[in-house]
Design a protein around this motif. Structure first.
Motif, PDB file in Angstrom:
ATOM      1  N   CYS A 123       0.833  -1.203   0.000  1.00  0.00           N
ATOM      2  CA  CYS A 123       0.000   0.000   0.000  1.00  0.00           C
ATOM      3  C   CYS A 123       0.867   1.253   0.000  1.00  0.00           C
ATOM      4  O   CYS A 123       1.884   1.299   0.697  1.00  0.00           O
ATOM      5  N   CYS A 183      -4.972   5.885   1.796  1.00  0.00           N
ATOM      6  CA  CYS A 183      -4.321   4.865   0.967  1.00  0.00           C
ATOM      7  C   CYS A 183      -4.512   5.263  -0.495  1.00  0.00           C
ATOM      8  O   CYS A 183      -5.627   5.238  -1.015  1.00  0.00           O
ATOM      9  N   SER A 221      -3.396   0.403  -3.534  1.00  0.00           N
ATOM     10  CA  SER A 221      -3.294  -0.894  -2.877  1.00  0.00           C
ATOM     11  C   SER A 221      -2.994  -1.906  -3.976  1.00  0.00           C
ATOM     12  O   SER A 221      -3.813  -2.138  -4.855  1.00  0.00           O
TER      13      SER A 221
END
Length: 323
Positions: A107, A116, A119
Motif C-alpha cells: 500500500c 491509501c 493498494s
C-alpha cells in the motif's frame, strides 16, 4: 535525535540521545540516551518501524499500523487496511509511506491525509520485505511466492518479475540506487541495476536478520549471532567484524549527521547501541552509547530532528510526479 525500538512485548520505546559536543584527545566521545517514552498501542508484537522528519510509524502482528507525531509527542491514530502481519514499512520523503504485509498487498499512503493512494496485490504469498529506490519511482519487493518484483511506484504497477527459486526475506537498494541486494537465509546476492543480474554473492556465517548500506558499496550485515560484519559488495570481501551484542542482532539503522556516521543496533538481549563508524571501514566502529530496555527487541529506527540534527542519512530524493 531519538532512538525508537519495537518489541515482542508490544511496546515501542523512545530514548532521546544527547550527543556530546567534542571528544578530547584523552577521552573517547560518549553520547547519553535518556528514556523519553514507552507506548503500548498494539495488541501484538511489533514487526516493523519507520521514521521520517515528523512521524514514527509501527507495524505489528495485530495487522495495524500506528502513527506517532514526534514533534507533538502524541498518538496520531492507526491505519487499518491490511489483513495479516505488517512485515515492512518504508517512508519515501515526507509525503509517502509504503507498507507491505502478509496479505500480499503493498500500500502507498499519503502522509498528509493518511489516505491509501494505492493498494497493489504484490505477491501470491506474503510480502516479506520491500525497498524504495532513492528516486522514489521504483520499488523492489520479495515474497513467499519465490519472486523478486520491481514496481513502477508512480503508476502503481508491476514492471518486472524475477523467479528466484527460494523465498528471500530482505531486499535493499544501495545509497545511489545503482545496485541492490537480495537476501536468502545467509546468502546475499548483489544485483546491478543496469543488468538486473547477480554480480556476486556474499555468504554470512548465520541467517541474515538485517542489512544497511553504509556507502554505495559497503554493506553492514547482522544475523542470528552477536557479530556485525561490513562487506564490500564489489570485491565481496569482509572488511571487518565486531561483537555488537550478547545475543542475536535483530535490526540496524545507519545515518549521518555532521562529523559523524553512525550505526545503531538492536538485539534480543534488550540492548540498543549506537556506534561511531571510522573513515576506514576495515577498522571496527567505537561504541557511542548503549541502553538496556529489558525487552526482546524486534525493530529499530532513529528519528532525527531536522532543526537540531540538520542532516538525514541521505538527502531526500525528488518526489515522484503525480500519485
Amino acid at each position: 535525535m531519538e532512538l525508537v525500538a519495537g518489541s515482542y512485548e508490544q511496546v515501542l520505546f523512545g530514548f532521546v540521545v544527547h550527543p556530546e559536543s567534542k571528544a578530547s584527545a584523552d577521552h573517547e566521545q560518549k553520547w547519553t540516551p535518556v528514556a523519553d517514552f514507552t507506548h503500548h498501542a498494539h495488541t501484538a508484537s511489533l514487526s516493523a518501524v519507520a521514521v521520517n522528519s515528523r512521524f514514527v510509524v509501527t507495524g505489528s502482528k495485530d495487522e495495524t499500523i500506528h502513527i506517532y507525531d514526534m514533534k507533538k509527542k502524541v498518538d496520531h491514530g492507526s491505519l487499518v487496511h491490511h489483513s495479516g502481519t505488517i512485515t515492512c514499512l518504508k517512508f519515501h520523503g515526507n509525503r509517502h509511506l509504503i507498507s507491505g504485509a502478509e496479505d500480499g498487498l503493498i500500500c502507498v499512503w499519503d502522509t498528509k491525509k493518511w489516505e491509501c493512494l494505492k493498494s497493489i496485490k504484490a505477491h501470491r504469498g506474503h510480502v516479506t520485505f520491500l525497498s524504495v529506490h532513492p528516486s522514489g519511482k521504483l520499488g523492489l519487493s520479495v515474497g513467499t511466492d519465490k519472486t523478486l518484483r520491481t514496481w513502477n511506484l508512480v503508476e502503481g504497477r508491476s514492471a518486472f518479475i524475477k523467479n528466484i527459486k527460494q523465498n528471500a526475506h530482505i531486499v535493499e537498494w544501495s545509497r545511489r540506487g545503482e545496485k541492490y541486494v537480495v537476501v536468502i537465509l545467509n546468502k546475499i546476492d548483489v544485483y546491478q541495476l543496469d543488468t538486473a543480474s547477480v554480480s556476486g554473492t556474499i555468504t554470512n556465517e548465520k541467517r541474515v536478520s538485517s542489512v544497511t548500506f553504509l556507502s554505495e558499496s559497503i554493506l553492514a550485515v547482522a544475523g542470528d549471532e552477536e557479530v556485525v560484519r561490513f562487506f564490500d559488495t564489489d570485491s565481496l570481501t569482509c572488511l571487518c567484524e565486531f561483537k555488537a551484542h550478547e545475543n542475536r542482532v535483530k535490526d540496524m539503522f545507519s545515518f549521518e549527521i555532521p562529523e559523524h556516521q553512525v550505526i545503531a543496533t538492536a538485539s534480543s538481549d534488550g540492548f540498543i547501541k549506537m556506534w561511531k563508524l571510522k573513515q576506514d571501514k576495515q577498522v571496527p566502529p567505537s561504541l557511542l552509547c548503549e541502553v538496556n530496555t529489558n525487552a526482546r527487541l524486534t525493530c529499530l529506527g532513529v528519528w532525527l530532528d531536522r532543526v537540531t540534527d540538520t542532516k538525514e542519512s541521505c538527502p531526500p530524493a525528488a518526489e515522484p510526479s503525480g500519485k
